[in-house]
Design a protein around this motif. Sequence first.
Motif, mmCIF file in Angstrom:
data_model
loop_
_atom_site.group_PDB
_atom_site.id
_atom_site.type_symbol
_atom_site.label_atom_id
_atom_site.label_comp_id
_atom_site.label_asym_id
_atom_site.label_seq_id
_atom_site.Cartn_x
_atom_site.Cartn_y
_atom_site.Cartn_z
ATOM 1 N N HIS A 237 -17.999 51.969 12.508
ATOM 2 C CA HIS A 237 -16.915 52.763 11.927
ATOM 3 C C HIS A 237 -15.605 51.985 12.082
ATOM 4 N N GLN A 238 -14.931 51.717 10.979
ATOM 5 C CA GLN A 238 -13.701 50.946 10.987
ATOM 6 C C GLN A 238 -12.564 51.760 10.380
ATOM 7 N N CYS A 239 -11.376 51.525 10.929
ATOM 8 C CA CYS A 239 -10.168 52.274 10.533
ATOM 9 C C CYS A 239 -10.359 53.765 10.756
ATOM 10 N N VAL A 240 -10.862 54.131 11.941
ATOM 11 C CA VAL A 240 -11.025 55.528 12.329
ATOM 12 C C VAL A 240 -9.660 56.104 12.710
ATOM 13 N N SER A 241 -9.374 57.326 12.310
ATOM 14 C CA SER A 241 -8.104 57.978 12.638
ATOM 15 C C SER A 241 -8.017 58.266 14.134
ATOM 16 N N TYR A 242 -6.850 58.019 14.706
ATOM 17 C CA TYR A 242 -6.610 58.392 16.102
ATOM 18 C C TYR A 242 -5.139 58.720 16.300
ATOM 19 N N ALA A 243 -4.829 59.370 17.426
ATOM 20 C CA ALA A 243 -3.534 60.041 17.581
ATOM 21 C C ALA A 243 -2.341 59.102 17.606
ATOM 22 N N THR A 244 -2.404 58.023 18.383
ATOM 23 C CA THR A 244 -1.221 57.171 18.481
ATOM 24 C C THR A 244 -0.910 56.517 17.141
ATOM 25 N N PRO A 280 -5.166 60.297 23.956
ATOM 26 C CA PRO A 280 -4.996 60.245 22.502
ATOM 27 C C PRO A 280 -6.272 60.641 21.754
ATOM 28 N N SER A 281 -6.197 61.706 20.994
ATOM 29 C CA SER A 281 -7.345 62.193 20.228
ATOM 30 C C SER A 281 -7.854 61.116 19.287
ATOM 31 N N GLY A 282 -9.164 61.117 19.081
ATOM 32 C CA GLY A 282 -9.781 60.160 18.182
ATOM 33 C C GLY A 282 -10.377 58.964 18.897
ATOM 34 N N ILE A 283 -9.852 58.649 20.089
ATOM 35 C CA ILE A 283 -10.397 57.540 20.883
ATOM 36 C C ILE A 283 -11.377 58.132 21.883
ATOM 37 N N LEU A 284 -12.634 57.850 21.709
ATOM 38 C CA LEU A 284 -13.650 58.448 22.564
ATOM 39 C C LEU A 284 -13.565 57.884 23.976
ATOM 40 N N PRO A 285 -13.782 58.717 24.985
ATOM 41 C CA PRO A 285 -13.759 58.232 26.370
ATOM 42 C C PRO A 285 -14.923 57.287 26.652
#
Length: 371
Positions: A237-244, A280-285
Amino acid sequence: MNKAPYYCYLALVLGIVACQETNIWHHSAIDVRTQAIQYLVQQQQTDGSWRSTTHGILKGGIPYTAYLADALQESKDSCWTPERLDIACSFLLARTDSNGALGYQGVRVIEYPVYATAYTYRILPQANIPITDSVLEKMQHFLLSQQFVETRGMETSHEAYGAWGFGEQNLPKGEAGHVDLSHTRRVLEALQQSDLSADSPVWKNAAVFLNRIQNEDGGFCSSSYNLGANKADDQDHQCVSYATATADGILALASLPEPPAASLPAAAKWLYENENWDAPSGILPERPGNWDKVLFYYHLAVRAQAYRVLERRSLLPAKVSRHWRSALLTALQDKQQADGSFSNPWGAPNKEDDPLLATALVIRALNAVLE
């Protein structure tokens, strides 16, 4: 039975409760920010600079001095005096080269020249020191020359078209080096405060890049050119949306004279529907790089800045506006050190382990809270 007095009484009680809650977070924000500002003021060197003792690339003082002075100037706090701004700007002005750029004087490293020049361009006009118009004109020219467009050998189909990057020297035409949304946003914010015409193609070209990295869900990634700059991507998955990135995208769009009509509302919706002040949402732990932990303070700062911009444009729902400031203060709870500073033990990749930067990011966040 006339229920009007009851409803009036209920409204009065709820209003009093809301005022009490506002007073709590407001006083807390002022107290935390004041201590943080006092810490940074105490760290300013006699030559006006701030120099990292944590990261070698930042020991020269140019990027930190530009960024920290801008954050402190934004605070309008009495601890940050005009005299301190003047010596910071004098330090930066003395290190501005004949092309209006900063950061290229190092023998072995360059010091974030696009970042540093953009922030210096913002704060110099506010200082009470001799500054010629030609210096500011050269700075603007340098920033404009760094946009990846036809003069840099790129057409609109190029993945970096319309963006700004780190500022690497001697790149062949058609090559972009490091390109990301963070650099692009900083230049757009600096140019927004300039005399650049709203009709300039710079804005339209920047919108091409911003459109390219905004996803159908409304969120943003950081780069369509350097995929490694995207903190939420994986092999599939590339260019996934995330909060920052989405918050940076909102601030970049808001800097355009005329943002594309649907772009800001879509980005706003993604950001407030994916609210999380702890990471930051979208970045999985537990992903490689631990970016969900690395970007803790950057996330607080940029989400707060984005929310404030959205509030001004009536794009943030009332229920979000009512709680986000207290939620941010809760996220900061027990993290301030006795000397007023902050630091992130996970933050080395983004320099947040350096208390100078982490503390400045908290000040940025609280400037938005208290505006």
